[in-house]
Design a protein around this motif. Structure first.
Motif, PDB file in Angstrom:
ATOM      1  N   GLN A 146      48.363  18.288  50.776  1.00 31.68           N
ATOM      2  CA  GLN A 146      48.038  18.945  49.515  1.00 31.68           C
ATOM      3  C   GLN A 146      46.542  18.862  49.256  1.00 31.68           C
ATOM      4  N   SER A 147      46.022  19.919  48.627  1.00 24.92           N
ATOM      5  CA  SER A 147      44.624  19.930  48.223  1.00 24.92           C
ATOM      6  C   SER A 147      44.473  20.848  47.016  1.00 24.92           C
ATOM      7  N   LEU A 148      43.267  20.861  46.467  1.00 27.43           N
ATOM      8  CA  LEU A 148      42.956  21.679  45.316  1.00 27.43           C
ATOM      9  C   LEU A 148      41.898  22.694  45.715  1.00 27.43           C
ATOM     10  N   GLY A 149      42.153  23.966  45.444  1.00 28.00           N
ATOM     11  CA  GLY A 149      41.188  25.028  45.727  1.00 28.00           C
ATOM     12  C   GLY A 149      40.605  25.569  44.436  1.00 28.00           C
ATOM     13  N   VAL A 150      39.299  25.779  44.415  1.00 21.82           N
ATOM     14  CA  VAL A 150      38.608  26.312  43.246  1.00 21.82           C
ATOM     15  C   VAL A 150      37.787  27.510  43.693  1.00 21.82           C
ATOM     16  N   GLN A 151      37.943  28.653  43.004  1.00 20.00           N
ATOM     17  CA  GLN A 151      37.202  29.867  43.331  1.00 20.00           C
ATOM     18  C   GLN A 151      36.460  30.373  42.096  1.00 20.00           C
ATOM     19  N   ILE A 152      35.332  30.998  42.337  1.00 14.76           N
ATOM     20  CA  ILE A 152      34.564  31.637  41.288  1.00 14.76           C
ATOM     21  C   ILE A 152      33.997  32.927  41.867  1.00 14.76           C
ATOM     22  N   GLY A 153      33.906  33.950  41.026  1.00  8.35           N
ATOM     23  CA  GLY A 153      33.397  35.198  41.570  1.00  8.35           C
ATOM     24  C   GLY A 153      33.162  36.278  40.547  1.00  8.35           C
ATOM     25  N   PHE A 154      32.933  37.447  41.076  1.00 11.61           N
ATOM     26  CA  PHE A 154      32.616  38.656  40.347  1.00 11.61           C
ATOM     27  C   PHE A 154      33.925  39.370  40.027  1.00 11.61           C
ATOM     28  N   GLY A 155      34.314  39.426  38.751  1.00  8.35           N
ATOM     29  CA  GLY A 155      35.553  40.066  38.339  1.00  8.35           C
ATOM     30  C   GLY A 155      35.412  41.573  38.219  1.00  8.35           C
ATOM     31  N   LEU A 156      36.474  42.292  38.544  1.00  4.70           N
ATOM     32  CA  LEU A 156      36.488  43.759  38.507  1.00  4.70           C
ATOM     33  C   LEU A 156      37.814  44.239  37.931  1.00  4.70           C
ATOM     34  N   SER A 157      37.812  45.393  37.290  1.00  8.63           N
ATOM     35  CA  SER A 157      39.061  46.028  36.882  1.00  8.63           C
ATOM     36  C   SER A 157      38.869  47.536  36.898  1.00  8.63           C
ATOM     37  N   THR A 158      39.956  48.249  37.190  1.00  8.21           N
ATOM     38  CA  THR A 158      39.905  49.712  37.263  1.00  8.21           C
ATOM     39  C   THR A 158      41.276  50.291  36.906  1.00  8.21           C
ATOM     40  N   PRO A 159      41.312  51.474  36.287  1.00 10.96           N
ATOM     41  CA  PRO A 159      42.592  52.098  35.955  1.00 10.96           C
ATOM     42  C   PRO A 159      43.273  52.687  37.195  1.00 10.96           C
ATOM     43  N   TYR A 160      44.596  52.774  37.154  1.00  6.72           N
ATOM     44  CA  TYR A 160      45.361  53.352  38.265  1.00  6.72           C
ATOM     45  C   TYR A 160      45.029  54.822  38.499  1.00  6.72           C
ATOM     46  N   ASN A 161      45.078  55.645  37.481  1.00  7.78           N
ATOM     47  CA  ASN A 161      44.960  57.100  37.631  1.00  7.78           C
ATOM     48  C   ASN A 161      43.626  57.608  37.124  1.00  7.78           C
ATOM     49  N   SER A 162      42.546  57.140  37.709  1.00  9.15           N
ATOM     50  CA  SER A 162      41.215  57.519  37.272  1.00  9.15           C
ATOM     51  C   SER A 162      40.772  58.806  37.963  1.00  9.15           C
ATOM     52  N   THR A 163      40.078  59.669  37.216  1.00  5.61           N
ATOM     53  CA  THR A 163      39.524  60.885  37.814  1.00  5.61           C
ATOM     54  C   THR A 163      38.091  60.651  38.290  1.00  5.61           C
ATOM     55  N   THR A 164      37.499  59.542  37.868  1.00  4.54           N
ATOM     56  CA  THR A 164      36.148  59.179  38.298  1.00  4.54           C
ATOM     57  C   THR A 164      36.200  57.807  38.966  1.00  4.54           C
ATOM     58  N   LEU A 181      37.745  38.104  33.070  1.00  4.02           N
ATOM     59  CA  LEU A 181      37.137  38.697  31.888  1.00  4.02           C
ATOM     60  C   LEU A 181      36.300  39.885  32.347  1.00  4.02           C
ATOM     61  N   THR A 182      36.711  41.107  32.013  1.00  5.49           N
ATOM     62  CA  THR A 182      35.940  42.300  32.385  1.00  5.49           C
ATOM     63  C   THR A 182      35.673  43.144  31.152  1.00  5.49           C
ATOM     64  N   ASN A 183      34.539  43.829  31.165  1.00  6.84           N
ATOM     65  CA  ASN A 183      34.121  44.715  30.080  1.00  6.84           C
ATOM     66  C   ASN A 183      33.636  46.032  30.650  1.00  6.84           C
ATOM     67  N   SER A 184      33.725  47.090  29.842  1.00  8.95           N
ATOM     68  CA  SER A 184      33.246  48.408  30.245  1.00  8.95           C
ATOM     69  C   SER A 184      31.837  48.635  29.722  1.00  8.95           C
ATOM     70  N   ASP A 185      31.002  49.224  30.569  1.00 10.02           N
ATOM     71  CA  ASP A 185      29.664  49.607  30.118  1.00 10.02           C
ATOM     72  C   ASP A 185      29.579  51.112  29.839  1.00 10.02           C
ATOM     73  N   GLY A 186      30.716  51.833  29.945  1.00 11.47           N
ATOM     74  CA  GLY A 186      30.745  53.268  29.655  1.00 11.47           C
ATOM     75  C   GLY A 186      30.215  54.147  30.766  1.00 11.47           C
ATOM     76  N   LEU A 187      29.979  53.562  31.954  1.00  7.09           N
ATOM     77  CA  LEU A 187      29.443  54.322  33.086  1.00  7.09           C
ATOM     78  C   LEU A 187      30.371  54.212  34.283  1.00  7.09           C
ATOM     79  N   ASP A 188      30.371  55.249  35.130  1.00  3.73           N
ATOM     80  CA  ASP A 188      31.109  55.157  36.384  1.00  3.73           C
ATOM     81  C   ASP A 188      30.192  54.552  37.447  1.00  3.73           C
ATOM     82  N   LEU A 189      30.643  54.528  38.691  1.00  5.75           N
ATOM     83  CA  LEU A 189      29.851  53.914  39.770  1.00  5.75           C
ATOM     84  C   LEU A 189      28.568  54.676  40.083  1.00  5.75           C
ATOM     85  N   ASP A 190      28.514  55.964  39.698  1.00  7.16           N
ATOM     86  CA  ASP A 190      27.304  56.770  39.908  1.00  7.16           C
ATOM     87  C   ASP A 190      26.397  56.760  38.681  1.00  7.16           C
ATOM     88  N   ASP A 191      26.659  55.857  37.725  1.00  5.54           N
ATOM     89  CA  ASP A 191      25.909  55.737  36.462  1.00  5.54           C
ATOM     90  C   ASP A 191      26.015  56.963  35.572  1.00  5.54           C
TER      91      ASP A 191
END
Length: 185
Positions: A25-43, A74-84
């Motif tokens: 047994q051991s303990l794993g700890v991860q930290i990183g860059f969180g992302l979220s996206t909608p399933y049916n996005s047009t952009t 924890l993710t937030n929207s900045d109101g822009l797509d990947l192409d800004d």
């Protein structure tokens, strides 16, 4: 509520069923860059933020591990797509995550690729805006975790991964590009 009960029972069973088949047994700890996206996005919408997770790692075999986990995304929207370009579409998650996963790994020293999956619960607030409408939900939902990655080092104590949490009831997936370390218990 039903998924929270099932997840809790599974985690309790996994944490107490270590008598004969758990080798280490051991303990794993991860930290990183969180992302979220909608399933049916047009952009190309990807909202970003923070991800952290802890796992109890129970080795069954050199190539098989059970991993109850708890974390936060924890993710937030900045109101822009990947192409800004401005967009109304978004997918935000502010949630506590918990559940159980199974990891299958190639038992190779220094560079061991793996895949893992399971079932879990997200507790928090979620907002999805896409071409089909708006979903604004708070509370408890289920998710399906899926990760691919690689363990580095002779005993695989450093972990680089892409983790995804598919959340069908809010029509989005959250995820992370993360790095982690493992500590023996």
């Amino acid at each position: 509520m039903k998924s929270l009960f099932i997840t809790s029972i599974c985690m309790l069973f996994l944490s107490t069923a270590t008598a004969q088949f758990i080798k280490e047994q051991s303990l794993g700890v991860q930290i990183g860059f969180g992302l979220s996206t909608p399933y049916n996005s047009t952009t190309s919408v990807v909202d970003d933020g923070f991800f952290a997770q802890g796992e109890l790692i129970m080795k069954v075999k050199n190539w098989l591990e059970l991993r109850p986990y708890a974390g936060v995304i924890l993710t937030n929207s900045d109101g822009l797509d990947l192409d800004d370009n401005p967009t109304d579409e978004k997918a935000t998650s502010k949630a506590f995550l918990m559940g159980g996963k199974l990891r299958l790994r190639a038992p190779i020293p220094y560079f061991a690729p793996y895949i893992e999956g399971g079932i879990g619960t997200s507790i928090g607030s979620f907002e999805t805006v896409n071409r089909l409408g708006t979903i604004d939900k708070s509370g408890i939902i289920y998710h399906v975790p899926f990760s691919i990655g690689v363990e580095l080092g002779k005993k695989g104590k450093v972990d680089i991964r892409l983790s995804y949490f598919f959340q069908p009831s809010v029509e989005q997936y959250a995820g992370a590009a993360a790095i982690g370390v493992e500590f023996p218990l």
